[in-house]
Design a protein around this motif. Structure first.
Motif, PDB file in Angstrom:
ATOM      1  N   ILE A   1     -80.837-123.595 -12.208  1.00  0.00           N
ATOM      2  CA  ILE A   1     -80.916-122.876 -10.928  1.00  0.00           C
ATOM      3  C   ILE A   1     -79.545-123.055 -10.277  1.00  0.00           C
ATOM      4  N   GLN A   2     -78.887-121.953  -9.928  1.00  0.00           N
ATOM      5  CA  GLN A   2     -77.478-122.069  -9.517  1.00  0.00           C
ATOM      6  C   GLN A   2     -77.297-122.970  -8.291  1.00  0.00           C
ATOM      7  N   THR A   3     -76.665-124.108  -8.486  1.00  0.00           N
ATOM      8  CA  THR A   3     -76.524-125.082  -7.397  1.00  0.00           C
ATOM      9  C   THR A   3     -75.557-124.573  -6.322  1.00  0.00           C
ATOM     10  N   LYS A   4     -74.661-123.680  -6.702  1.00  0.00           N
ATOM     11  CA  LYS A   4     -73.735-123.103  -5.725  1.00  0.00           C
ATOM     12  C   LYS A   4     -74.473-122.397  -4.585  1.00  0.00           C
ATOM     13  N   MET A   5     -75.673-121.900  -4.900  1.00  0.00           N
ATOM     14  CA  MET A   5     -76.455-121.161  -3.906  1.00  0.00           C
ATOM     15  C   MET A   5     -77.259-122.082  -2.989  1.00  0.00           C
ATOM     16  N   ILE A   6     -77.273-123.366  -3.290  1.00  0.00           N
ATOM     17  CA  ILE A   6     -78.141-124.284  -2.535  1.00  0.00           C
ATOM     18  C   ILE A   6     -77.405-124.899  -1.351  1.00  0.00           C
ATOM     19  N   ASP A   7     -78.018-124.841  -0.187  1.00  0.00           N
ATOM     20  CA  ASP A   7     -77.531-125.582   0.974  1.00  0.00           C
ATOM     21  C   ASP A   7     -78.237-126.948   0.946  1.00  0.00           C
ATOM     22  N   VAL A   8     -77.550-127.930   0.388  1.00  0.00           N
ATOM     23  CA  VAL A   8     -78.175-129.228   0.119  1.00  0.00           C
ATOM     24  C   VAL A   8     -78.717-129.869   1.403  1.00  0.00           C
ATOM     25  N   SER A   9     -78.074-129.551   2.525  1.00  0.00           N
ATOM     26  CA  SER A   9     -78.498-130.195   3.779  1.00  0.00           C
ATOM     27  C   SER A   9     -79.917-129.775   4.174  1.00  0.00           C
ATOM     28  N   LEU A  10     -80.406-128.677   3.597  1.00  0.00           N
ATOM     29  CA  LEU A  10     -81.758-128.219   3.940  1.00  0.00           C
ATOM     30  C   LEU A  10     -82.827-128.832   3.041  1.00  0.00           C
ATOM     31  N   LEU A  11     -82.409-129.547   2.002  1.00  0.00           N
ATOM     32  CA  LEU A  11     -83.389-130.120   1.070  1.00  0.00           C
ATOM     33  C   LEU A  11     -83.810-131.517   1.519  1.00  0.00           C
ATOM     34  N   THR A  12     -85.080-131.836   1.322  1.00  0.00           N
ATOM     35  CA  THR A  12     -85.516-133.219   1.495  1.00  0.00           C
ATOM     36  C   THR A  12     -85.065-134.012   0.266  1.00  0.00           C
ATOM     37  N   GLN A  13     -85.141-135.327   0.369  1.00  0.00           N
ATOM     38  CA  GLN A  13     -84.737-136.152  -0.764  1.00  0.00           C
ATOM     39  C   GLN A  13     -85.612-135.840  -1.983  1.00  0.00           C
TER      40      GLN A  13
ATOM     41  N   THR B   1     -68.291-116.450  -3.750  1.00  0.00           N
ATOM     42  CA  THR B   1     -68.671-117.447  -2.756  1.00  0.00           C
ATOM     43  C   THR B   1     -69.784-116.892  -1.874  1.00  0.00           C
ATOM     44  N   PRO B   2     -70.999-117.432  -2.003  1.00  0.00           N
ATOM     45  CA  PRO B   2     -72.107-116.917  -1.184  1.00  0.00           C
ATOM     46  C   PRO B   2     -71.880-117.247   0.295  1.00  0.00           C
ATOM     47  N   SER B   3     -72.426-116.385   1.152  1.00  0.00           N
ATOM     48  CA  SER B   3     -72.331-116.662   2.588  1.00  0.00           C
ATOM     49  C   SER B   3     -73.308-117.774   2.956  1.00  0.00           C
ATOM     50  N   ALA B   4     -73.097-118.351   4.125  1.00  0.00           N
ATOM     51  CA  ALA B   4     -73.999-119.415   4.582  1.00  0.00           C
ATOM     52  C   ALA B   4     -75.428-118.881   4.694  1.00  0.00           C
ATOM     53  N   TYR B   5     -75.558-117.615   5.157  1.00  0.00           N
ATOM     54  CA  TYR B   5     -76.896-117.030   5.311  1.00  0.00           C
ATOM     55  C   TYR B   5     -77.569-116.834   3.954  1.00  0.00           C
TER      56      TYR B   5
ATOM     57  N   ARG C   1     -75.127-100.408 -10.508  1.00  0.00           N
ATOM     58  CA  ARG C   1     -74.004-100.989  -9.777  1.00  0.00           C
ATOM     59  C   ARG C   1     -73.234-101.941 -10.688  1.00  0.00           C
ATOM     60  N   THR C   2     -71.985-102.123 -10.360  1.00  0.00           N
ATOM     61  CA  THR C   2     -71.161-103.075 -11.089  1.00  0.00           C
ATOM     62  C   THR C   2     -71.318-104.456 -10.456  1.00  0.00           C
ATOM     63  N   LEU C   3     -71.520-105.450 -11.308  1.00  0.00           N
ATOM     64  CA  LEU C   3     -71.617-106.825 -10.789  1.00  0.00           C
ATOM     65  C   LEU C   3     -70.262-107.230 -10.226  1.00  0.00           C
ATOM     66  N   SER C   4     -70.276-107.937  -9.117  1.00  0.00           N
ATOM     67  CA  SER C   4     -69.000-108.323  -8.530  1.00  0.00           C
ATOM     68  C   SER C   4     -69.086-109.734  -7.961  1.00  0.00           C
ATOM     69  N   VAL C   5     -67.941-110.229  -7.564  1.00  0.00           N
ATOM     70  CA  VAL C   5     -67.916-111.578  -6.986  1.00  0.00           C
ATOM     71  C   VAL C   5     -68.337-111.549  -5.523  1.00  0.00           C
ATOM     72  N   ASN C   6     -68.716-110.365  -5.022  1.00  0.00           N
ATOM     73  CA  ASN C   6     -69.062-110.260  -3.608  1.00  0.00           C
ATOM     74  C   ASN C   6     -70.559-110.105  -3.349  1.00  0.00           C
ATOM     75  N   GLU C   7     -71.338-109.956  -4.409  1.00  0.00           N
ATOM     76  CA  GLU C   7     -72.757-109.685  -4.206  1.00  0.00           C
ATOM     77  C   GLU C   7     -73.617-110.660  -4.991  1.00  0.00           C
ATOM     78  N   ILE C   8     -74.807-110.862  -4.472  1.00  0.00           N
ATOM     79  CA  ILE C   8     -75.794-111.664  -5.187  1.00  0.00           C
ATOM     80  C   ILE C   8     -76.331-110.866  -6.369  1.00  0.00           C
ATOM     81  N   TYR C   9     -76.512-111.535  -7.496  1.00  0.00           N
ATOM     82  CA  TYR C   9     -77.079-110.890  -8.676  1.00  0.00           C
ATOM     83  C   TYR C   9     -78.442-111.509  -8.978  1.00  0.00           C
ATOM     84  N   LEU C  10     -79.455-110.642  -9.183  1.00  0.00           N
ATOM     85  CA  LEU C  10     -80.808-111.114  -9.478  1.00  0.00           C
ATOM     86  C   LEU C  10     -81.212-110.582 -10.850  1.00  0.00           C
TER      87      LEU C  10
END
Lengths: 624, 624
Positions: free
Chosen positions: B568-580, B436-440, B405-414
């Motif tokens: 670790i890509q910070t864009k993927m992190i939902d900071v509100s779910l992390l503890t301090q 832009t990753p989805s909230a899920y 597959r071609t890497l794109s701005v619409n899919e997660i890459y692992l």
């Protein structure tokens, strides 16, 4: 507590180990396991052979006596107790520590070449026989069955085997009739293509027939075996217990029944010859199902080719999953138990603080008194652990006059106790301080509480084994370099043994069966500071389905619901160490205690205890 | 990916299963395990017999072919891949799911009475033989060794067994000479009272002699066995590799040595007869030590009474604990590896976002190109998993033209990749989104990250086994009803196999050895949504001593230090779910990446990648 002097006893035992009257050839070592012929954990006085020979009377331990040595293996719960109870003829082998040899390895290291190691074949489980025998054989020794129990030959005042009346349980308690249980068992037998099933564990016999007894203290069981065929039911039991009309009716002994439900009653002692006859009658491919923990004697009665051995029997697995009526019964039992404990703690607070006149023993007696006032109370479910100060660090401590301490406002008090009610079995531990706990005591208590909550509130997929949850209970302790040397939880029977398989929460087992909804286990992390104090917080919890946001591959999730509803002393909690989620858990739990137990205290007119409950369940507030 | 058509091959195999030229009696079933004669996980093309017969080429799987059926057992990593690669002659047996039968149970359910089940005795491990044989025998069947491998008889274009030159490793890499390793091994042998030790695992031979090879792709090993006596060393190896002067000098083949360090070189194929000769020469109580995973053929070459079998060999255990020089080498390797990945991710961001011209394969190639620019690079340590969108959910995916597959701005890459450097082995997974990753997607990523941190930051007592940490990695996922169907971590070799025992972090094993300081494992929880995306965050981590507030019974504590230092890509992190605490962990980790890898990028003049690194390691801030 002064140790038992065993010099003379060991001398006598070593004589019979060489006496041709009892052994075909002299044995150079003799193994005295904990259990009885049913591999019970709790045993009747006549089966306390290991305690008789060593003085150590904890619930778990194996003694091995050679010509030169006497050694005792036991686990972390009993290191202190065993050391206190045994004289210096004995070497304590601390199981679970890195440098402690296994029994087999130790035997190989101390025995002269070509030794015989004797053991009572009725007392040793088949799987253990197999393991030991293999290691001994590969080192040139032999494990040999000694038919006459050698301890019994020197135990002149050995008590009689109990033979007490039976209690019948009707459908309102059990939810399922014994006939339906037999039908379900036979269908499991058909699935595995076995023709016979041998019931050897006492709680399995009791559960199968919806009968209870009191042959063993704390465990409502009776001495019996059963052999179930596809068309026959044989119950091996002694005494005139089958003459009781209630029992006869319950088992329909005098009815004209379909032959496959007709119970043949036979003498307890005839199991071996009957089983040998079954074994001799088999054709190829016909199998007899036994637990791999059944005694070596019974297992060997069936020729190897016909044995079908599993770690857990279908009865053990069915028994662990409580049905709706059993669960309701367990709930009722825990409400009554909580009422008794609220009374006790209210009384202790009044007595201890102003007067200083309560000891560990009187506190335990008072707990029993309050419990015995509750409906359907039968007996305690284990010896009450009532311990204050340094005694709290002895994990399975039982107060005796020599060790009895007075409760005071300066020491932590730990009470681990429970009861058998006709509708359920309880087991609860609370740790409290009647004065002002130190910051360190509060810190340790709070770590233990965090571990307790981590397990209790855990959500995990269907099919998860309990041992995978054990580390949750330790994480907060580990972070500070603390730990406790016992498992986190055990299965609990329904008006049956307070410890039962096949599930639990422990780092030690891997062969536990997956947790499923309806199973009941304890959640009891702790922390013990030798010579100072002990902390343990234990609830009995029910496995229930959990709703989750996503439901990965439709596997479903599980969590726990506490059945125990007794306040956790907030005075002992360092709130600053709790997360908001943990704080909410404590407050929600106390709210439920207040509602459920409060209503029952009111109904029973126990208004002073109700006031205590309301005080003790005030919501925690975080001080900013 | 279209499945392999196996109808004709299966027909041929079923013919040879009845052909007296190859089998004494017809076999009704034939087992084709994954491994080679050394029970390797990664195998040479000539040993890919299971892939040849079925089309399924994942790293783990066992095929069983009967007259009527063909079935493949594999684990959760490979369910999708196996289903895609096999035609409908095959039934997929999903290991780990509740209703999947074991191989033995399945055989018993499908075989006609009194069947023979054949297997190549060199390919099946002795412990597995024992287990299968027992179950089959008790059901009236027989497991029989078939000397000629039946797949080889129908595999007309089977490639040759590789025989590539060896690499010698000096003390600056290994820290310990092969002579000292032999001395240490002999001392372990003396402790256990064994006279001979048989080295069967390829990485154990390589480690013992401080040699490396390239007979198996990704694993720097070479085909050889060794038999170590108290005074003799026999190395079984083919080809002219021992003619290489560097190897001769390294092994001191031409020096006048003390006889007990003189290496006798023998043909690879002579191991069986030599071992039989050793077995025949033994007196009672003389033992030969083998892994219980050694092949049935070699194990049976030693009479049973002389076998000393253990799950882990002393070499396996010694190899797992890296010494100071090996640890330093691993650190260097991971710094170089991080430099390569910073270059790659910077390049991907530039190429993917504006142009959309990068595929899974070109990304993987580019990763290899950047790694190969680093000092002491040897080869990759496993097939690069470069997967985007739905391919990411295939846990051990390897891109091929049909699936590319071609890497794109619409899919997660692992990207899960690693390399062999002469100073160490790497293995790292990063999951990223170039748009832009989805909230899920962020939510799932953050749960995986929480699990990763829970393991990485865990503090646990000395003596703790890795499997007790596995649930820490899952807890955040479990809370929402999510999970992943693979273990959390594996041991990593030091310029050796990327997967090695005896430690790891998995719910599946119980027999793992306790973690100790110096061991190196991976920490790689994940989450996979079939048909959509895959997430995995993997670091290689070193077990190090931990300082704790209290030091319970002086046991000491351990924790992990990440060797992998890739943002670790910070864009993927939902900071509100992390503890301090979790937030701090991420920021501290990124600070270390910036310092250590930043310095190396600067030294190597890779300034654009350095800018990328600085951008990607900006501290996370909690939005109130």
């Amino acid at each position: 507590m002064s140790p038992k002097i065993t010099t003379e006893l060991l001398k006598q035992l070593r004589q019979v180990m060489r006496n041709p009257k009892y052994v075909q050839e002299p044995v150079q070592a003799y193994i005295v396991p904990s259990g009885d012929a049913h591999q019970s954990e709790y045993i009747a006085p006549c089966d306390c052979r290991r305690a008789f020979i060593s003085g150590f009377d904890g619930s778990a331990g194996t003694a091995i006596i050679t010509e030169q040595h006497a050694a005792m293996w036991t686990d972390g719960r009993y290191f202190l107790q065993a050391a206190n109870q045994m004289d210096n003829n004995w070497t304590l082998m601390k199981m679970g520590l890195k440098d402690t040899p296994t029994q087999e390895d130790w035997l190989v290291s101390v025995l002269p070449e070509g030794s015989k190691v004797g053991v009572d074949p009725f007392i040793i489980p088949a799987d253990q026989w197999k393991r030991m025998s293999k290691v001994l054989r590969s080192a040139g020794h032999d494990l040999v069955p000694v038919k006459e129990n050698l301890i019994d030959t020197i135990w002149t005042d050995c008590p009689q085997r109990p033979c007490k009346p039976l209690i019948t349980l009707d459908l309102s308690y059990t939810g399922v009739s014994w006939r339906d249980k037999i039908v379900a068992l036979r269908s499991k037998m058909a699935e595995r293509k076995v023709l016979w099933f041998v019931v050897t564990a006492l709680d399995e016999v009791a559960w199968l027939f919806n009968l209870r007894g009191s042959d063993v203290e704390y465990n409502p069981v009776f001495f019996a075996y059963a052999v179930i065929g596809m068309n026959t039911i044989r119950l091996f039991i002694d005494g005139d217990r089958m003459a009781d009309p209630a029992v006869r009716e319950h088992l329909q002994l005098d009815s004209t029944l379909e032959p496959e439900f007709k119970i043949q009653v036979m003498p307890y002692g005839s199991i071996l010859t009957e089983l040998q006859a079954v074994g001799a009658s088999l054709s190829p491919k016909e199998k007899v199902w036994l637990s791999d923990k059944a005694s070596y004697a019974l297992t060997e009665a069936v020729p190897k080719a016909y044995q079908y051995l599993t770690p857990y029997t279908p009865i053990c697995i069915a028994k662990a999953v409580k049905n709706a009526l059993e669960t309701e019964g367990m709930r009722r039992a825990h409400v009554k138990d909580a009422v008794a404990l609220c009374e006790l703690f209210n009384w202790l607070e009044k007595e201890v603080v102003p007067k200083g006149t309560v000891t560990e023993i009187t506190a335990a007696d008072k707990a029993e008194e309050f419990r015995s006032q509750q409906k359907d109370f039968v007996e305690l479910s284990f010896a009450t652990i009532s311990s204050t100060g340094p005694n709290g660090a002895i994990i399975h401590y039982k107060p005796v006059p020599e060790t009895n301490r007075t409760l005071s406002v300066n020491e932590i008090y730990l009470l681990d106790s429970g009861a058998q009610y006709k509708d359920g079995t309880t087991d609860v531990t609370r740790t409290m301080h009647f004065g002002t706990p130190s910051a360190y005591e509060k810190e340790c208590f709070t770590y233990v509480l965090k571990g307790h909550i981590a397990v209790s509130a855990a959500i995990f997929p269907n099919g998860t084994k309990g041992h995978l949850l054990d580390s949750f209970a330790r994480s907060a302790l580990w972070d500070c370099g603390l730990d406790y040397l016992h498992g986190t939880g055990h299965g609990v029977g329904s008006f049956l043994n307070v410890h039962e398989g096949p599930c639990g929460i422990s780092y030690k087992t891997f062969a536990d069966e997956p947790l499923e909804a309806g199973m009941i286990v304890s959640d009891e992390p702790g922390y013990y500071e030798d010579g100072s104090f002990g902390i343990r917080i234990e609830n009995v919890v029910l496995v229930i389905p959990a709703e989750t946001k996503y439901n990965f591959k439709n596997r479903g999730s599980l969590t726990f619901e506490p059945l125990t509803l007794v306040p956790i002393q907030t005075k002992m909690i360092d709130v600053s160490l709790l997360t908001q989620k943990e704080l909410n858990w404590v407050n929600d739990y106390h709210q439920k205690c207040r509602e459920v137990i409060g209503a029952e205290l009111e109904r029973q007119g126990r208004l002073e205890a109700l006031q205590w409950l309301i005080r003790e369940t005030e919501p925690l507030i975080r001080v900013q």
